[in-house]
Each structure stands twice: as C-alpha cells, then as structure tokens.
Design a protein around this motif. Structure first.
Motif, PDB file in Angstrom:
ATOM      1  N   THR A  58       1.044  -1.168  -0.088  1.00 55.98           N
ATOM      2  CA  THR A  58       0.091   0.235   0.174  1.00 55.98           C
ATOM      3  C   THR A  58       0.938   1.283  -0.074  1.00 55.98           C
ATOM      4  N   THR A  59       0.375   2.360  -0.349  1.00 57.47           N
ATOM      5  CA  THR A  59       0.911   3.539  -0.699  1.00 57.47           C
ATOM      6  C   THR A  59       1.028   4.357   0.844  1.00 57.47           C
ATOM      7  N   VAL A  60       1.637   4.945   1.413  1.00 57.03           N
ATOM      8  CA  VAL A  60       1.791   5.921   2.435  1.00 57.03           C
ATOM      9  C   VAL A  60       1.084   7.111   2.152  1.00 57.03           C
ATOM     10  N   VAL A  61       0.209   7.533   2.925  1.00 57.51           N
ATOM     11  CA  VAL A  61      -0.491   8.657   2.535  1.00 57.51           C
ATOM     12  C   VAL A  61      -0.166   9.802   3.614  1.00 57.51           C
ATOM     13  N   LEU A 136      -2.488   1.260  -4.096  1.00 57.35           N
ATOM     14  CA  LEU A 136      -3.602   1.716  -3.429  1.00 57.35           C
ATOM     15  C   LEU A 136      -3.438   2.007  -1.884  1.00 57.35           C
ATOM     16  N   SER A 137      -4.270   2.770  -1.239  1.00 58.05           N
ATOM     17  CA  SER A 137      -4.079   2.957   0.116  1.00 58.05           C
ATOM     18  C   SER A 137      -5.106   2.040   0.737  1.00 58.05           C
ATOM     19  N   TRP A 138      -5.257   1.717   2.184  1.00 57.50           N
ATOM     20  CA  TRP A 138      -5.877   1.315   2.631  1.00 57.50           C
ATOM     21  C   TRP A 138      -7.460   2.017   2.812  1.00 57.50           C
ATOM     22  N   TYR A 151      -7.204   6.587  -1.658  1.00 57.46           N
ATOM     23  CA  TYR A 151      -6.227   7.378  -2.243  1.00 57.46           C
ATOM     24  C   TYR A 151      -5.500   6.300  -3.155  1.00 57.46           C
ATOM     25  N   VAL A 152      -5.023   6.824  -4.441  1.00 53.12           N
ATOM     26  CA  VAL A 152      -4.388   6.079  -5.334  1.00 53.12           C
ATOM     27  C   VAL A 152      -3.303   6.802  -5.984  1.00 53.12           C
ATOM     28  N   GLU A 153      -2.038   6.357  -6.046  1.00 50.62           N
ATOM     29  CA  GLU A 153      -1.050   6.921  -6.751  1.00 50.62           C
ATOM     30  C   GLU A 153      -0.685   6.039  -8.204  1.00 50.62           C
ATOM     31  N   ALA A 161       2.818  10.658 -13.497  1.00 48.80           N
ATOM     32  CA  ALA A 161       2.480  10.437 -12.181  1.00 48.80           C
ATOM     33  C   ALA A 161       1.123  11.105 -11.769  1.00 48.80           C
ATOM     34  N   ALA A 162       0.303  10.417 -10.913  1.00 51.66           N
ATOM     35  CA  ALA A 162      -0.772  11.306 -10.371  1.00 51.66           C
ATOM     36  C   ALA A 162      -1.431  10.714  -9.000  1.00 51.66           C
ATOM     37  N   GLY A 163      -1.800  11.630  -8.476  1.00 52.81           N
ATOM     38  CA  GLY A 163      -2.617  10.883  -7.098  1.00 52.81           C
ATOM     39  C   GLY A 163      -3.995  11.292  -7.233  1.00 52.81           C
ATOM     40  N   ARG A 164      -5.080  10.382  -6.898  1.00 51.53           N
ATOM     41  CA  ARG A 164      -6.428  10.448  -6.745  1.00 51.53           C
ATOM     42  C   ARG A 164      -7.137  10.069  -5.632  1.00 51.53           C
ATOM     43  N   LEU A 165      -8.109  10.960  -5.197  1.00 52.76           N
ATOM     44  CA  LEU A 165      -8.941  10.535  -4.025  1.00 52.76           C
ATOM     45  C   LEU A 165     -10.294   9.945  -4.640  1.00 52.76           C
ATOM     46  N   TYR A 166     -10.701   8.858  -4.020  1.00 56.20           N
ATOM     47  CA  TYR A 166     -11.725   8.324  -4.273  1.00 56.20           C
ATOM     48  C   TYR A 166     -12.740   8.156  -3.293  1.00 56.20           C
ATOM     49  N   LEU A 167     -14.099   8.613  -3.296  1.00 55.21           N
ATOM     50  CA  LEU A 167     -15.007   8.745  -2.338  1.00 55.21           C
ATOM     51  C   LEU A 167     -16.189   7.541  -2.831  1.00 55.21           C
TER      52      LEU A 167
END
Length: 186
Positions: A58-61, A136-138, A151-153, A161-167
């Motif tokens: 997982t990615t560190v946020v 992916l993040s948890w 959160y996805v990188e 490269a990009a970072g995205r937030l998903y609700l």
C-alpha cells in the motif's frame, strides 16, 4: 543472566509483532470490494489503457497528497485515511480484477528503485504490456460504514504520475465510486 534472556525474548517477540503488523494485513471482504470498485472506476477512466500493475504494497498517505482537493471531501475520512496509511503494508493476497494484476517487490526486482520509484526503461523492458504501476491505500470508513475513501497513486514515467482521491458509497450491499478527483499530477 535470566533478565538478559527475558529481555532478548521480549525484544524478539516485540520485533516479530511489529514486523507482522507493518508488512502483512489480511483484506476484509469490504476492503476487497472497495479496491475492486476503485479499480473498475479507474479502468473506465483510462479508456482502454488500464493494464497497470497493482503494487502489492500500500502507499503511504500524507496530507500533502490531498492537494487543494482535500477540502472537497469529508474531513473525518481524510483523517481516517492518514491514520490507516501512516506506513506501507502488504496487500499481496489481493487478486485485482482484469486487466489489472498484482506485482510484488520481488517480481519488480531492480525495476523498483530504493526511493520507491521505478527505473522506467527497465520497467518497459520487463513489463512491455503494462501501462504503469498503481498503488492503493487502505480504505478509510465513515463511522456509519456507508462511505469509504481510498487514495491511489499511479506512475507510468518520469513525467507521468498522479494521485487520486476516491469517495465511495455503500448501497444495497455494493460499493460504488461517487466521486473521484485528481489531487496532483506530474
């Protein structure tokens, strides 16, 4: 002598517990469903170029990952996302939906550089059919369990490269992405 043996044993047990907690974590059915919903949404957004490798760590946020988009999301979920992802851990047992596939650090080998980036020419040589790497993040969940955030990188090159937030929202037992925003891009 007895004290020294007890100290070494206690230190060994503490280290084993710490390492197990830091590197391995089983996914719950909810986490798998959230990951699958996010990847399905991501694939639809990529319009046919979604053959990303899902990195098995997982990615560190960090708060800076949210950019100015953080103000658009529930603050309790953002705080939960930070708390759940203060360190990286394994999602090695996760089987993502096609066209995604998981890649472990061992499979990536020397493609993965010490800073966590990729040697992109080596990546393209070893994984010619992959568009890039996705982490992916948890998920973080609302107190009522009806909302989740991930959160996805993604990375696909030095300037890609990009970072995205998903609700996500849970309705009728299924998780669905209700909002996704790019929080940063390179």
């Amino acid at each position: 002598e007895r004290w020294r043996k007890m100290s070494r044993t206690a230190a060994g047990v503490a280290l084993a517990v710490l390492l197990a907690g830091a590197y391995a974590r089983a996914q719950s059915p909810d986490e798998v469903a959230v990951f699958d919903a996010v990847l399905g949404h991501f694939a639809a957004d990529q319009q046919g170029n979604s053959s990303f490798l899902v990195f098995s760590e997982t990615t560190v946020v960090r708060a800076w990952n949210f950019g100015h988009m953080g103000e658009w999301f529930p603050q309790e979920l953002l705080k939960g996302l930070l708390a759940a992802n203060a360190s990286s851990s394994s999602i090695d047992g996760y089987s993502p939906p096609k066209p995604f596939r998981c890649a472990t650090p061992r499979q990536l080998g020397d493609v993965l550089t010490p800073g966590g980036c990729c040697d992109w020419p080596a990546f393209r040589s070893r994984f010619p059919d992959a568009a890039g790497v996705l982490r992916l993040s948890w998920p973080a969940y609302s107190p009522d369990g009806l909302l989740a955030m991930v959160y996805v990188e993604t990375g696909c090159g030095l300037d890609c490269a990009a970072g995205r937030l998903y609700l996500l929202s849970r309705a009728d037992g299924a998780w669905r992405v209700i909002e996704s925003l790019v929080s940063w891009i390179a």
